[in-house]
Design a protein around this motif. Structure first.
Motif, PDB file in Angstrom:
ATOM      1  N   ASN A 191       0.868  -1.189   0.000  1.00 42.01           N
ATOM      2  CA  ASN A 191       0.000   0.000   0.000  1.00 42.01           C
ATOM      3  C   ASN A 191       0.901   1.234   0.000  1.00 42.01           C
ATOM      4  OD1 ASN A 191      -2.364   1.469   0.032  1.00 42.01           O
ATOM      5  ND2 ASN A 191      -2.429   1.590   2.256  1.00 42.01           N
ATOM      6  N   PRO A 192       0.935   2.015  -1.075  1.00 41.45           N
ATOM      7  CA  PRO A 192       0.119   1.871  -2.298  1.00 41.45           C
ATOM      8  C   PRO A 192       0.551   0.666  -3.129  1.00 41.45           C
ATOM      9  CG  PRO A 192       1.710   3.596  -2.591  1.00 41.45           C
ATOM     10  CD  PRO A 192       1.853   3.167  -1.153  1.00 41.45           C
ATOM     11  N   TYR A 193      -0.293   0.288  -4.095  1.00 36.33           N
ATOM     12  CA  TYR A 193      -0.010  -0.873  -4.920  1.00 36.33           C
ATOM     13  C   TYR A 193      -0.312  -0.530  -6.381  1.00 36.33           C
ATOM     14  CZ  TYR A 193      -5.078  -1.559  -5.005  1.00 36.33           C
ATOM     15  OH  TYR A 193      -6.419  -1.380  -5.191  1.00 36.33           O
ATOM     16  N   SER A 194       0.266  -1.300  -7.285  1.00 39.22           N
ATOM     17  CA  SER A 194       0.039  -1.149  -8.728  1.00 39.22           C
ATOM     18  C   SER A 194      -0.891  -2.251  -9.207  1.00 39.22           C
ATOM     19  CB  SER A 194       1.362  -1.215  -9.508  1.00 39.22           C
ATOM     20  OG  SER A 194       2.188  -0.120  -9.185  1.00 39.22           O
ATOM     21  N   LEU A 195      -1.733  -1.929 -10.183  1.00 39.40           N
ATOM     22  CA  LEU A 195      -2.647  -2.906 -10.772  1.00 39.40           C
ATOM     23  C   LEU A 195      -2.490  -2.842 -12.289  1.00 39.40           C
ATOM     24  CD1 LEU A 195      -4.890  -4.977 -10.236  1.00 39.40           C
ATOM     25  CD2 LEU A 195      -6.560  -3.122 -10.548  1.00 39.40           C
ATOM     26  N   TYR A 196      -2.144  -3.975 -12.872  1.00 31.31           N
ATOM     27  CA  TYR A 196      -1.933  -4.069 -14.313  1.00 31.31           C
ATOM     28  C   TYR A 196      -3.109  -4.803 -14.946  1.00 31.31           C
ATOM     29  CZ  TYR A 196       2.811  -2.814 -12.953  1.00 31.31           C
ATOM     30  OH  TYR A 196       3.895  -2.191 -12.403  1.00 31.31           O
ATOM     31  N   ASN A 197      -3.535  -4.306 -16.109  1.00 35.40           N
ATOM     32  CA  ASN A 197      -4.703  -4.894 -16.768  1.00 35.40           C
ATOM     33  C   ASN A 197      -4.494  -4.833 -18.265  1.00 35.40           C
ATOM     34  OD1 ASN A 197      -7.434  -4.420 -18.227  1.00 35.40           O
ATOM     35  ND2 ASN A 197      -8.037  -5.393 -16.313  1.00 35.40           N
ATOM     36  N   VAL A 198      -4.826  -5.894 -18.961  1.00 36.70           N
ATOM     37  CA  VAL A 198      -4.785  -5.924 -20.416  1.00 36.70           C
ATOM     38  C   VAL A 198      -5.954  -6.781 -20.908  1.00 36.70           C
ATOM     39  CG1 VAL A 198      -3.247  -7.932 -20.553  1.00 36.70           C
ATOM     40  CG2 VAL A 198      -3.362  -6.322 -22.470  1.00 36.70           C
ATOM     41  N   GLY A 199      -6.602  -6.343 -21.997  1.00 32.75           N
ATOM     42  CA  GLY A 199      -7.739  -7.105 -22.509  1.00 32.75           C
ATOM     43  C   GLY A 199      -8.540  -6.317 -23.524  1.00 32.75           C
ATOM     44  N   LEU A 200      -9.792  -6.717 -23.697  1.00 25.44           N
ATOM     45  CA  LEU A 200     -10.701  -6.079 -24.636  1.00 25.44           C
ATOM     46  C   LEU A 200     -11.802  -5.361 -23.876  1.00 25.44           C
ATOM     47  CD1 LEU A 200     -11.142  -8.928 -27.287  1.00 25.44           C
ATOM     48  CD2 LEU A 200      -9.633  -6.934 -27.424  1.00 25.44           C
ATOM     49  N   GLN A 201     -12.210  -4.212 -24.411  1.00 22.14           N
ATOM     50  CA  GLN A 201     -13.289  -3.446 -23.799  1.00 22.14           C
ATOM     51  C   GLN A 201     -14.297  -3.087 -24.875  1.00 22.14           C
ATOM     52  OE1 GLN A 201     -12.390  -0.344 -20.811  1.00 22.14           O
ATOM     53  NE2 GLN A 201     -13.551   1.057 -22.114  1.00 22.14           N
ATOM     54  N   ALA A 202     -15.569  -3.310 -24.589  1.00 23.38           N
ATOM     55  CA  ALA A 202     -16.633  -3.030 -25.550  1.00 23.38           C
ATOM     56  C   ALA A 202     -17.659  -2.109 -24.912  1.00 23.38           C
ATOM     57  CB  ALA A 202     -17.303  -4.325 -26.013  1.00 23.38           C
ATOM     58  N   SER A 203     -18.189  -1.199 -25.751  1.00 21.23           N
ATOM     59  CA  SER A 203     -19.248  -0.307 -25.285  1.00 21.23           C
ATOM     60  C   SER A 203     -20.293  -0.180 -26.381  1.00 21.23           C
ATOM     61  CB  SER A 203     -18.683   1.070 -24.919  1.00 21.23           C
ATOM     62  OG  SER A 203     -18.065   1.669 -26.036  1.00 21.23           O
ATOM     63  N   TRP A 204     -21.523  -0.037 -25.972  1.00 28.79           N
ATOM     64  CA  TRP A 204     -22.616  -0.008 -26.953  1.00 28.79           C
ATOM     65  C   TRP A 204     -23.807   0.702 -26.349  1.00 28.79           C
ATOM     66  CZ3 TRP A 204     -26.199  -4.686 -28.346  1.00 28.79           C
ATOM     67  CH2 TRP A 204     -26.999  -4.350 -29.460  1.00 28.79           C
TER      68      TRP A 204
END
Length: 510
Positions: free
Chosen positions: A136-149
Protein backbone atom coordinates in the motif's frame (compact mmCIF):
# COMPACT_ATOMS: atom_id res chain seq x y z
CA UNK A 1 -23.38 -13.09 -20.49
CA UNK A 2 -26.89 -14.52 -20.73
CA UNK A 3 -28.28 -11.14 -19.64
CA UNK A 4 -26.31 -9.47 -22.41
CA UNK A 5 -27.82 -11.83 -24.98
CA UNK A 6 -31.33 -11.05 -23.76
CA UNK A 7 -30.74 -7.30 -23.94
CA UNK A 8 -29.19 -7.62 -27.41
CA UNK A 9 -32.21 -9.59 -28.62
CA UNK A 10 -34.56 -6.92 -27.28
CA UNK A 11 -32.49 -4.25 -28.97
CA UNK A 12 -32.72 -6.09 -32.26
CA UNK A 13 -36.51 -6.17 -31.99
CA UNK A 14 -36.61 -2.42 -31.44
CA UNK A 15 -33.93 -1.57 -34.03
CA UNK A 16 -36.49 -0.33 -36.53
CA UNK A 17 -38.23 1.91 -34.01
CA UNK A 18 -37.78 5.65 -34.47
CA UNK A 19 -39.70 8.72 -33.41
CA UNK A 20 -39.38 10.46 -36.74
CA UNK A 21 -42.65 12.00 -38.01
CA UNK A 22 -44.20 10.21 -40.96
CA UNK A 23 -42.83 12.00 -44.00
CA UNK A 24 -45.28 13.28 -46.56
CA UNK A 25 -44.02 15.18 -49.57
CA UNK A 26 -45.48 18.73 -49.63
CA UNK A 27 -47.80 19.51 -52.51
CA UNK A 28 -46.16 21.39 -55.37
CA UNK A 29 -47.14 25.08 -54.98
CA UNK A 30 -47.44 25.65 -58.74
CA UNK A 31 -50.02 25.16 -61.45
CA UNK A 32 -50.62 21.69 -62.85
CA UNK A 33 -49.59 22.91 -66.31
CA UNK A 34 -47.19 25.43 -67.77
CA UNK A 35 -48.76 28.65 -69.13
CA UNK A 36 -50.73 28.33 -72.35
CA UNK A 37 -51.75 30.74 -75.11
CA UNK A 38 -50.19 34.02 -76.16
CA UNK A 39 -46.43 33.78 -76.52
CA UNK A 40 -46.58 30.16 -75.34
CA UNK A 41 -48.79 29.11 -78.23
CA UNK A 42 -46.11 29.60 -80.91
CA UNK A 43 -43.47 27.11 -79.75
CA UNK A 44 -41.07 26.23 -82.59
CA UNK A 45 -40.81 22.90 -84.29
CA UNK A 46 -37.64 21.35 -85.63
CA UNK A 47 -36.42 24.44 -87.48
CA UNK A 48 -33.36 26.60 -87.32
CA UNK A 49 -33.50 30.27 -86.35
CA UNK A 50 -33.75 31.23 -89.98
CA UNK A 51 -36.82 29.07 -90.56
CA UNK A 52 -34.84 26.34 -92.35
CA UNK A 53 -35.38 22.67 -91.40
CA UNK A 54 -33.28 21.69 -88.38
CA UNK A 55 -32.80 18.83 -85.98
CA UNK A 56 -35.65 17.45 -83.90
CA UNK A 57 -35.71 16.06 -80.36
CA UNK A 58 -38.42 13.64 -81.54
CA UNK A 59 -40.34 14.04 -78.30
CA UNK A 60 -37.41 12.89 -76.10
CA UNK A 61 -37.21 14.54 -72.68
CA UNK A 62 -34.25 16.79 -71.90
CA UNK A 63 -32.93 14.38 -69.25
CA UNK A 64 -32.56 11.67 -71.93
CA UNK A 65 -30.70 13.89 -74.41
CA UNK A 66 -26.93 13.86 -74.03
CA UNK A 67 -25.15 17.19 -74.19
CA UNK A 68 -23.15 15.96 -77.19
CA UNK A 69 -26.47 15.41 -78.96
CA UNK A 70 -27.84 18.80 -77.94
CA UNK A 71 -24.72 20.68 -79.08
CA UNK A 72 -23.40 20.00 -82.59
CA UNK A 73 -20.54 22.51 -82.59
CA UNK A 74 -17.38 20.34 -82.20
CA UNK A 75 -15.47 23.23 -80.64
CA UNK A 76 -18.14 23.69 -77.98
CA UNK A 77 -18.29 19.96 -77.31
CA UNK A 78 -14.57 19.85 -76.58
CA UNK A 79 -14.80 22.91 -74.32
CA UNK A 80 -17.55 21.25 -72.27
CA UNK A 81 -15.46 18.09 -72.01
CA UNK A 82 -12.46 20.06 -70.74
CA UNK A 83 -14.59 21.97 -68.22
CA UNK A 84 -16.04 18.78 -66.75
CA UNK A 85 -12.49 17.59 -66.06
CA UNK A 86 -10.91 20.83 -64.87
CA UNK A 87 -13.50 23.17 -63.37
CA UNK A 88 -12.54 23.78 -59.74
CA UNK A 89 -16.05 24.59 -58.50
CA UNK A 90 -17.24 21.23 -59.79
CA UNK A 91 -14.25 19.55 -58.18
CA UNK A 92 -15.19 21.09 -54.84
CA UNK A 93 -18.75 19.80 -55.29
CA UNK A 94 -17.42 16.26 -55.82
CA UNK A 95 -15.18 16.53 -52.76
CA UNK A 96 -18.15 17.74 -50.73
CA UNK A 97 -19.89 14.48 -51.65
CA UNK A 98 -16.86 12.54 -50.37
CA UNK A 99 -16.94 14.52 -47.13
CA UNK A 100 -20.68 13.93 -46.67
CA UNK A 101 -20.19 10.21 -47.35
CA UNK A 102 -17.52 10.02 -44.63
CA UNK A 103 -19.74 11.93 -42.18
CA UNK A 104 -22.59 9.51 -42.86
CA UNK A 105 -20.32 6.54 -42.17
CA UNK A 106 -19.13 8.16 -38.92
CA UNK A 107 -22.71 8.67 -37.72
CA UNK A 108 -23.82 5.20 -38.81
CA UNK A 109 -20.98 3.56 -36.89
CA UNK A 110 -22.67 4.55 -33.60
CA UNK A 111 -25.28 1.84 -34.25
CA UNK A 112 -22.65 -0.86 -33.63
CA UNK A 113 -20.63 -1.79 -30.55
CA UNK A 114 -17.20 -0.25 -30.21
CA UNK A 115 -14.47 -2.75 -29.28
CA UNK A 116 -11.02 -1.62 -28.18
CA UNK A 117 -7.86 -3.31 -26.95
CA UNK A 118 -6.89 -1.80 -23.61
CA UNK A 119 -3.77 -1.94 -21.49
CA UNK A 120 -3.68 -0.12 -18.14
CA UNK A 121 -1.35 0.47 -15.25
CA UNK A 122 -2.79 2.18 -12.17
CA UNK A 123 -1.15 3.15 -8.87
CA UNK A 124 -3.49 3.25 -5.87
CA UNK A 125 -3.29 3.90 -2.14
CA UNK A 126 -6.19 2.94 0.11
CA UNK A 127 -6.80 3.67 3.83
CA UNK A 128 -5.17 1.19 6.19
CA UNK A 129 -8.52 -0.08 7.45
CA UNK A 130 -9.53 -1.00 3.87
CA UNK A 131 -6.19 -2.49 2.83
CA UNK A 132 -6.53 -5.95 1.21
CA UNK A 133 -3.15 -6.25 -0.47
CA UNK A 134 0.26 -6.65 1.12
CA UNK A 135 1.49 -3.46 -0.53
CA UNK A 136 0.00 0.00 0.00
CA UNK A 137 0.12 1.87 -2.30
CA UNK A 138 -0.01 -0.87 -4.92
CA UNK A 139 0.04 -1.15 -8.73
CA UNK A 140 -2.65 -2.91 -10.77
CA UNK A 141 -1.93 -4.07 -14.31
CA UNK A 142 -4.70 -4.89 -16.77
CA UNK A 143 -4.78 -5.92 -20.42
CA UNK A 144 -7.74 -7.11 -22.51
CA UNK A 145 -10.70 -6.08 -24.64
CA UNK A 146 -13.29 -3.45 -23.80
CA UNK A 147 -16.63 -3.03 -25.55
CA UNK A 148 -19.25 -0.31 -25.28
CA UNK A 149 -22.62 -0.01 -26.95
CA UNK A 150 -25.59 2.33 -26.67
CA UNK A 151 -28.77 0.35 -27.31
CA UNK A 152 -30.91 2.50 -29.56
CA UNK A 153 -34.29 1.69 -28.00
CA UNK A 154 -35.92 4.96 -29.06
CA UNK A 155 -34.21 5.39 -32.43
CA UNK A 156 -32.09 8.43 -31.53
CA UNK A 157 -28.97 7.13 -33.27
CA UNK A 158 -31.02 5.73 -36.13
CA UNK A 159 -32.61 9.15 -36.65
CA UNK A 160 -29.20 10.79 -36.64
CA UNK A 161 -28.07 8.20 -39.19
CA UNK A 162 -31.09 8.95 -41.37
CA UNK A 163 -30.33 12.66 -41.10
CA UNK A 164 -26.70 12.12 -42.15
CA UNK A 165 -27.80 9.91 -45.05
CA UNK A 166 -30.27 12.54 -46.30
CA UNK A 167 -27.57 15.21 -46.02
CA UNK A 168 -25.22 12.99 -48.01
CA UNK A 169 -27.82 12.44 -50.74
CA UNK A 170 -28.56 16.17 -50.75
CA UNK A 171 -24.88 16.91 -51.31
CA UNK A 172 -24.81 14.39 -54.15
CA UNK A 173 -27.75 16.12 -55.83
CA UNK A 174 -26.00 19.47 -55.34
CA UNK A 175 -23.00 18.05 -57.18
CA UNK A 176 -25.28 16.87 -59.99
CA UNK A 177 -26.89 20.32 -60.22
CA UNK A 178 -23.44 21.92 -60.33
CA UNK A 179 -22.36 19.70 -63.23
CA UNK A 180 -25.53 20.38 -65.22
CA UNK A 181 -25.14 24.10 -64.56
CA UNK A 182 -21.49 24.01 -65.67
CA UNK A 183 -22.46 22.51 -69.04
CA UNK A 184 -24.90 25.36 -69.67
CA UNK A 185 -22.48 28.01 -68.35
CA UNK A 186 -19.74 26.92 -70.75
CA UNK A 187 -22.20 26.92 -73.65
CA UNK A 188 -23.61 30.34 -72.73
CA UNK A 189 -20.13 31.84 -72.44
CA UNK A 190 -19.01 30.30 -75.72
CA UNK A 191 -22.09 31.67 -77.49
CA UNK A 192 -21.40 35.07 -75.95
CA UNK A 193 -17.92 34.98 -77.48
CA UNK A 194 -19.42 34.17 -80.88
CA UNK A 195 -21.83 37.08 -80.50
CA UNK A 196 -18.92 39.36 -79.57
CA UNK A 197 -17.14 38.22 -82.73
CA UNK A 198 -20.22 39.07 -84.79
CA UNK A 199 -20.54 42.47 -83.11
CA UNK A 200 -16.87 43.16 -83.79
CA UNK A 201 -17.40 42.41 -87.48
CA UNK A 202 -20.52 44.62 -87.58
CA UNK A 203 -18.64 47.45 -85.89
CA UNK A 204 -15.60 47.05 -88.13
CA UNK A 205 -17.78 47.09 -91.25
CA UNK A 206 -19.63 50.14 -89.96
CA UNK A 207 -16.33 51.87 -89.18
CA UNK A 208 -15.01 51.16 -92.67
CA UNK A 209 -18.20 52.46 -94.31
CA UNK A 210 -18.21 55.53 -92.09
CA UNK A 211 -14.56 56.20 -92.78
CA UNK A 212 -15.16 55.99 -96.53
CA UNK A 213 -18.08 58.43 -96.21
CA UNK A 214 -15.97 60.76 -94.11
CA UNK A 215 -13.17 60.72 -96.69
CA UNK A 216 -15.65 61.64 -99.44
CA UNK A 217 -17.23 64.49 -97.48
CA UNK A 218 -13.81 65.75 -96.40
CA UNK A 219 -12.58 65.76 -99.99
CA UNK A 220 -15.72 67.64 -101.10
CA UNK A 221 -15.21 70.19 -98.33
CA UNK A 222 -11.56 70.66 -99.29
CA UNK A 223 -12.52 71.34 -102.90
CA UNK A 224 -15.30 73.74 -101.90
CA UNK A 225 -18.18 71.54 -103.06
CA UNK A 226 -19.18 70.36 -99.59
CA UNK A 227 -19.94 71.89 -96.21
CA UNK A 228 -18.23 71.58 -92.86
CA UNK A 229 -21.55 70.39 -91.40
CA UNK A 230 -21.44 67.31 -93.64
CA UNK A 231 -17.85 66.67 -92.55
CA UNK A 232 -18.68 66.91 -88.85
CA UNK A 233 -21.76 64.71 -89.23
CA UNK A 234 -19.69 62.07 -91.01
CA UNK A 235 -17.03 62.36 -88.31
CA UNK A 236 -19.52 61.59 -85.54
CA UNK A 237 -20.32 58.23 -87.10
CA UNK A 238 -16.62 57.41 -87.40
CA UNK A 239 -15.83 58.35 -83.80
CA UNK A 240 -18.85 56.53 -82.39
CA UNK A 241 -17.96 53.40 -84.33
CA UNK A 242 -14.35 53.69 -83.18
CA UNK A 243 -15.49 53.93 -79.54
CA UNK A 244 -17.80 50.95 -79.99
CA UNK A 245 -14.96 48.98 -81.53
CA UNK A 246 -12.83 49.46 -78.42
CA UNK A 247 -15.76 48.48 -76.24
CA UNK A 248 -16.39 45.35 -78.27
CA UNK A 249 -12.72 44.35 -78.21
CA UNK A 250 -12.73 44.71 -74.43
CA UNK A 251 -15.93 42.66 -74.10
CA UNK A 252 -14.51 39.95 -76.36
CA UNK A 253 -11.33 39.64 -74.30
CA UNK A 254 -13.29 39.52 -71.03
CA UNK A 255 -15.66 36.89 -72.43
CA UNK A 256 -12.68 34.70 -73.29
CA UNK A 257 -11.28 35.18 -69.79
CA UNK A 258 -14.59 34.06 -68.32
CA UNK A 259 -14.57 30.96 -70.53
CA UNK A 260 -11.00 30.15 -69.50
CA UNK A 261 -12.08 30.27 -65.85
CA UNK A 262 -14.95 27.89 -66.54
CA UNK A 263 -12.86 25.29 -68.37
CA UNK A 264 -10.04 25.56 -65.83
CA UNK A 265 -7.18 26.01 -68.30
CA UNK A 266 -6.12 28.29 -71.19
CA UNK A 267 -7.94 27.72 -74.45
CA UNK A 268 -6.11 24.87 -76.22
CA UNK A 269 -4.52 25.75 -79.54
CA UNK A 270 -5.78 22.54 -81.18
CA UNK A 271 -9.50 23.14 -80.69
CA UNK A 272 -11.55 22.08 -83.73
CA UNK A 273 -13.12 24.66 -85.99
CA UNK A 274 -16.35 25.99 -84.53
CA UNK A 275 -19.66 27.05 -86.06
CA UNK A 276 -20.92 30.65 -86.32
CA UNK A 277 -23.62 31.86 -83.97
CA UNK A 278 -26.47 31.52 -86.48
CA UNK A 279 -25.47 27.93 -87.37
CA UNK A 280 -25.43 26.29 -83.94
CA UNK A 281 -28.58 24.29 -84.80
CA UNK A 282 -29.53 23.53 -81.20
CA UNK A 283 -32.56 21.37 -80.49
CA UNK A 284 -35.44 23.83 -80.32
CA UNK A 285 -38.37 21.47 -79.86
CA UNK A 286 -37.54 19.63 -76.61
CA UNK A 287 -40.91 18.89 -74.94
CA UNK A 288 -41.45 20.64 -71.63
CA UNK A 289 -43.59 17.91 -70.08
CA UNK A 290 -45.54 18.76 -66.91
CA UNK A 291 -44.44 20.78 -63.88
CA UNK A 292 -44.66 17.59 -61.80
CA UNK A 293 -41.93 16.06 -63.97
CA UNK A 294 -39.48 18.61 -62.58
CA UNK A 295 -39.63 16.87 -59.17
CA UNK A 296 -37.67 13.93 -60.57
CA UNK A 297 -35.70 15.73 -63.27
CA UNK A 298 -34.27 18.70 -61.42
CA UNK A 299 -31.43 17.83 -59.01
CA UNK A 300 -31.85 21.12 -57.15
CA UNK A 301 -35.42 20.13 -56.24
CA UNK A 302 -34.26 16.68 -55.15
CA UNK A 303 -31.52 18.35 -53.12
CA UNK A 304 -34.11 20.51 -51.35
CA UNK A 305 -36.27 17.44 -50.61
CA UNK A 306 -33.32 15.56 -49.12
CA UNK A 307 -32.67 18.56 -46.87
CA UNK A 308 -36.30 18.34 -45.81
CA UNK A 309 -35.93 14.62 -45.07
CA UNK A 310 -32.85 15.39 -42.99
CA UNK A 311 -34.81 17.95 -40.97
CA UNK A 312 -37.63 15.42 -40.52
CA UNK A 313 -35.18 12.81 -39.19
CA UNK A 314 -33.68 15.37 -36.81
CA UNK A 315 -37.10 15.71 -35.15
CA UNK A 316 -36.95 11.99 -34.33
CA UNK A 317 -33.55 12.42 -32.68
CA UNK A 318 -34.82 15.42 -30.68
CA UNK A 319 -37.87 13.47 -29.49
CA UNK A 320 -35.76 10.46 -28.47
CA UNK A 321 -33.61 12.69 -26.27
CA UNK A 322 -36.50 12.87 -23.76
CA UNK A 323 -36.25 9.12 -23.07
CA UNK A 324 -33.64 7.07 -21.17
CA UNK A 325 -30.36 6.10 -22.79
CA UNK A 326 -29.33 2.51 -22.24
CA UNK A 327 -25.67 1.68 -22.67
CA UNK A 328 -23.61 -1.45 -22.05
CA UNK A 329 -19.96 -1.58 -21.15
CA UNK A 330 -18.11 -4.89 -20.89
CA UNK A 331 -14.47 -5.84 -20.47
CA UNK A 332 -12.57 -9.12 -20.54
CA UNK A 333 -8.88 -9.71 -20.03
CA UNK A 334 -6.28 -10.39 -17.38
CA UNK A 335 -5.47 -8.45 -14.23
CA UNK A 336 -2.50 -8.71 -11.87
CA UNK A 337 -0.71 -6.80 -9.14
CA UNK A 338 2.57 -7.40 -11.02
CA UNK A 339 3.41 -6.93 -14.65
CA UNK A 340 4.98 -10.37 -14.90
CA UNK A 341 1.91 -12.10 -13.55
CA UNK A 342 -0.55 -10.79 -16.15
CA UNK A 343 -0.76 -13.99 -18.13
CA UNK A 344 -0.50 -16.54 -15.32
CA UNK A 345 -3.33 -18.89 -14.39
CA UNK A 346 -6.07 -17.36 -12.32
CA UNK A 347 -5.64 -13.78 -13.61
CA UNK A 348 -8.69 -13.76 -15.92
CA UNK A 349 -11.04 -10.89 -15.18
CA UNK A 350 -14.25 -9.56 -16.67
CA UNK A 351 -16.79 -6.86 -15.99
CA UNK A 352 -20.25 -6.06 -17.28
CA UNK A 353 -21.83 -2.69 -16.52
CA UNK A 354 -25.26 -1.79 -17.95
CA UNK A 355 -26.19 1.85 -17.47
CA UNK A 356 -29.46 3.74 -17.81
CA UNK A 357 -29.41 7.53 -17.99
CA UNK A 358 -32.75 9.27 -17.56
CA UNK A 359 -32.99 13.02 -18.28
CA UNK A 360 -34.62 14.80 -15.34
CA UNK A 361 -33.55 18.41 -15.56
CA UNK A 362 -31.72 19.78 -18.60
CA UNK A 363 -32.52 23.47 -18.19
CA UNK A 364 -35.02 23.26 -21.04
CA UNK A 365 -32.37 22.12 -23.55
CA UNK A 366 -34.32 19.12 -24.83
CA UNK A 367 -37.51 21.14 -25.26
CA UNK A 368 -35.59 23.88 -27.08
CA UNK A 369 -33.87 21.31 -29.32
CA UNK A 370 -37.23 19.83 -30.28
CA UNK A 371 -38.67 23.29 -30.99
CA UNK A 372 -35.60 24.08 -33.09
CA UNK A 373 -35.99 20.83 -35.05
CA UNK A 374 -39.62 21.67 -35.87
CA UNK A 375 -38.66 25.20 -36.99
CA UNK A 376 -35.84 23.85 -39.17
CA UNK A 377 -38.29 21.47 -40.83
CA UNK A 378 -40.66 24.35 -41.62
CA UNK A 379 -37.72 26.26 -43.08
CA UNK A 380 -36.81 23.30 -45.30
CA UNK A 381 -40.44 22.96 -46.42
CA UNK A 382 -40.34 26.60 -47.53
CA UNK A 383 -37.00 26.04 -49.28
CA UNK A 384 -38.39 22.97 -51.04
CA UNK A 385 -41.47 24.85 -52.22
CA UNK A 386 -39.31 27.79 -53.36
CA UNK A 387 -37.10 25.40 -55.36
CA UNK A 388 -40.18 24.10 -57.17
CA UNK A 389 -41.47 27.61 -57.83
CA UNK A 390 -38.08 28.75 -59.13
CA UNK A 391 -37.86 25.74 -61.44
CA UNK A 392 -41.38 26.39 -62.71
CA UNK A 393 -40.54 30.03 -63.38
CA UNK A 394 -37.28 29.14 -65.21
CA UNK A 395 -39.10 26.73 -67.53
CA UNK A 396 -42.00 29.13 -68.10
CA UNK A 397 -39.58 31.97 -68.88
CA UNK A 398 -37.73 29.73 -71.31
CA UNK A 399 -40.93 28.72 -73.05
CA UNK A 400 -42.04 32.35 -73.33
CA UNK A 401 -38.71 33.27 -74.92
CA UNK A 402 -38.67 30.20 -77.18
CA UNK A 403 -42.09 31.18 -78.51
CA UNK A 404 -40.98 34.69 -79.54
CA UNK A 405 -37.34 34.68 -80.60
CA UNK A 406 -37.80 33.17 -84.07
CA UNK A 407 -40.35 35.80 -85.09
CA UNK A 408 -38.22 38.54 -83.53
CA UNK A 409 -35.15 37.43 -85.50
CA UNK A 410 -37.08 37.23 -88.74
CA UNK A 411 -38.41 40.76 -88.19
CA UNK A 412 -34.92 42.05 -87.41
CA UNK A 413 -33.55 40.39 -90.54
CA UNK A 414 -36.16 42.21 -92.61
CA UNK A 415 -35.40 45.43 -90.75
CA UNK A 416 -31.68 45.04 -91.42
CA UNK A 417 -32.31 44.47 -95.12
CA UNK A 418 -34.57 47.52 -95.25
CA UNK A 419 -32.01 49.66 -93.43
CA UNK A 420 -29.24 48.50 -95.75
CA UNK A 421 -31.37 49.37 -98.76
CA UNK A 422 -32.23 52.73 -97.21
CA UNK A 423 -28.53 53.50 -96.70
CA UNK A 424 -27.74 52.61 -100.31
CA UNK A 425 -30.49 54.92 -101.60
CA UNK A 426 -29.50 57.75 -99.23
CA UNK A 427 -25.88 57.59 -100.36
CA UNK A 428 -26.99 57.61 -104.01
CA UNK A 429 -29.18 60.68 -103.49
CA UNK A 430 -26.40 62.45 -101.59
CA UNK A 431 -23.83 61.76 -104.31
CA UNK A 432 -26.25 63.09 -106.94
CA UNK A 433 -26.86 66.23 -104.91
CA UNK A 434 -30.53 65.50 -104.27
CA UNK A 435 -30.26 65.36 -100.45
CA UNK A 436 -27.93 66.60 -97.75
CA UNK A 437 -25.72 64.27 -95.78
CA UNK A 438 -28.21 64.09 -92.88
CA UNK A 439 -30.31 61.25 -94.40
CA UNK A 440 -27.10 59.25 -94.95
CA UNK A 441 -26.12 59.78 -91.34
CA UNK A 442 -29.54 58.65 -90.13
CA UNK A 443 -29.48 55.60 -92.40
CA UNK A 444 -26.01 54.56 -91.20
CA UNK A 445 -27.06 54.87 -87.57
CA UNK A 446 -30.27 52.91 -88.13
CA UNK A 447 -28.47 50.12 -89.98
CA UNK A 448 -25.82 49.83 -87.27
CA UNK A 449 -28.49 49.65 -84.58
CA UNK A 450 -30.49 47.03 -86.50
CA UNK A 451 -27.40 44.87 -87.05
CA UNK A 452 -26.50 44.99 -83.35
CA UNK A 453 -30.08 44.15 -82.37
CA UNK A 454 -30.04 41.17 -84.74
CA UNK A 455 -26.85 39.79 -83.17
CA UNK A 456 -28.28 40.29 -79.67
CA UNK A 457 -31.49 38.48 -80.61
CA UNK A 458 -29.57 35.57 -82.10
CA UNK A 459 -27.50 35.29 -78.93
CA UNK A 460 -30.64 35.50 -76.81
CA UNK A 461 -32.29 32.71 -78.77
CA UNK A 462 -29.34 30.34 -78.49
CA UNK A 463 -28.65 30.97 -74.80
CA UNK A 464 -32.35 30.61 -74.03
CA UNK A 465 -32.40 27.17 -75.67
CA UNK A 466 -29.34 26.18 -73.64
CA UNK A 467 -30.86 27.47 -70.40
CA UNK A 468 -34.18 25.77 -71.14
CA UNK A 469 -32.33 22.50 -71.73
CA UNK A 470 -30.76 22.92 -68.29
CA UNK A 471 -34.03 24.02 -66.66
CA UNK A 472 -35.69 20.82 -67.91
CA UNK A 473 -32.92 18.74 -66.32
CA UNK A 474 -30.71 18.17 -69.36
CA UNK A 475 -26.93 18.03 -69.33
CA UNK A 476 -26.18 15.13 -66.98
CA UNK A 477 -25.50 12.44 -69.60
CA UNK A 478 -22.98 12.79 -72.42
CA UNK A 479 -24.70 10.72 -75.10
CA UNK A 480 -28.41 10.07 -75.56
CA UNK A 481 -29.35 6.52 -74.65
CA UNK A 482 -26.64 5.92 -72.07
CA UNK A 483 -27.46 4.91 -68.50
CA UNK A 484 -27.28 7.96 -66.23
CA UNK A 485 -24.58 7.85 -63.55
CA UNK A 486 -25.62 7.95 -59.90
CA UNK A 487 -25.44 11.46 -58.49
CA UNK A 488 -22.70 10.34 -56.08
CA UNK A 489 -20.62 8.49 -58.69
CA UNK A 490 -16.86 9.02 -58.22
CA UNK A 491 -15.09 11.11 -60.84
CA UNK A 492 -11.63 10.38 -62.19
CA UNK A 493 -9.58 13.57 -62.27
CA UNK A 494 -6.27 11.84 -62.69
CA UNK A 495 -3.77 12.87 -60.03
CA UNK A 496 -6.27 15.25 -58.43
CA UNK A 497 -9.18 12.83 -58.39
CA UNK A 498 -11.32 11.81 -55.51
CA UNK A 499 -10.45 8.28 -54.26
CA UNK A 500 -11.70 5.88 -56.92
CA UNK A 501 -12.18 3.13 -54.34
CA UNK A 502 -14.72 5.16 -52.39
CA UNK A 503 -18.12 3.55 -52.49
CA UNK A 504 -21.64 4.70 -51.80
CA UNK A 505 -23.10 4.07 -48.34
CA UNK A 506 -24.33 0.57 -47.71
CA UNK A 507 -27.85 1.87 -47.19
CA UNK A 508 -29.40 4.45 -49.47
CA UNK A 509 -33.08 4.18 -48.59
CA UNK A 510 -33.14 4.89 -44.88
Amino acid sequence: MQKLSVIAAAAALLAGCTMEPHYQRPAAPVSQDFPQGGVYATQPGATGNSGQPGRSANGVAATDIGWRDFFVDPRLQQLVEIALKNNRDLRVSVLNVEAARAQYQITRSALFPAVDAVGKDSRTRVPRDLQTTPNNPYSLYNVGLQASWEIDFWGRIRSLKDQALAQYLSTAQARKAAEISLVSQVADQYLTMLADDDLLKVTQDTLKTAQDSYNITKAQFDTGTGTELDVRQAQTVVENAQADLQSQMRARAQAENALVLLIGEPLPADLPQGLPLDSQNLLADIPEGLPSDLLTRRPDIMEAEQNLLAANANIGAARAAFFPKVSLTAAFGTESLSLGGLFKAGTAAWSFAPQITMPIFEGGANIANLDLAHVQKRIEIANYEKAIQSAFREVADGLAARGTYDQQIQALQRSTFANQRGLDLSELRYKNGVDSYLPVLAAQTSLYSAQRSLVAARLGRETNLVDLYRALGGGWIEHAGETPRPADAPVDYGAASAPAAASAPAATAG
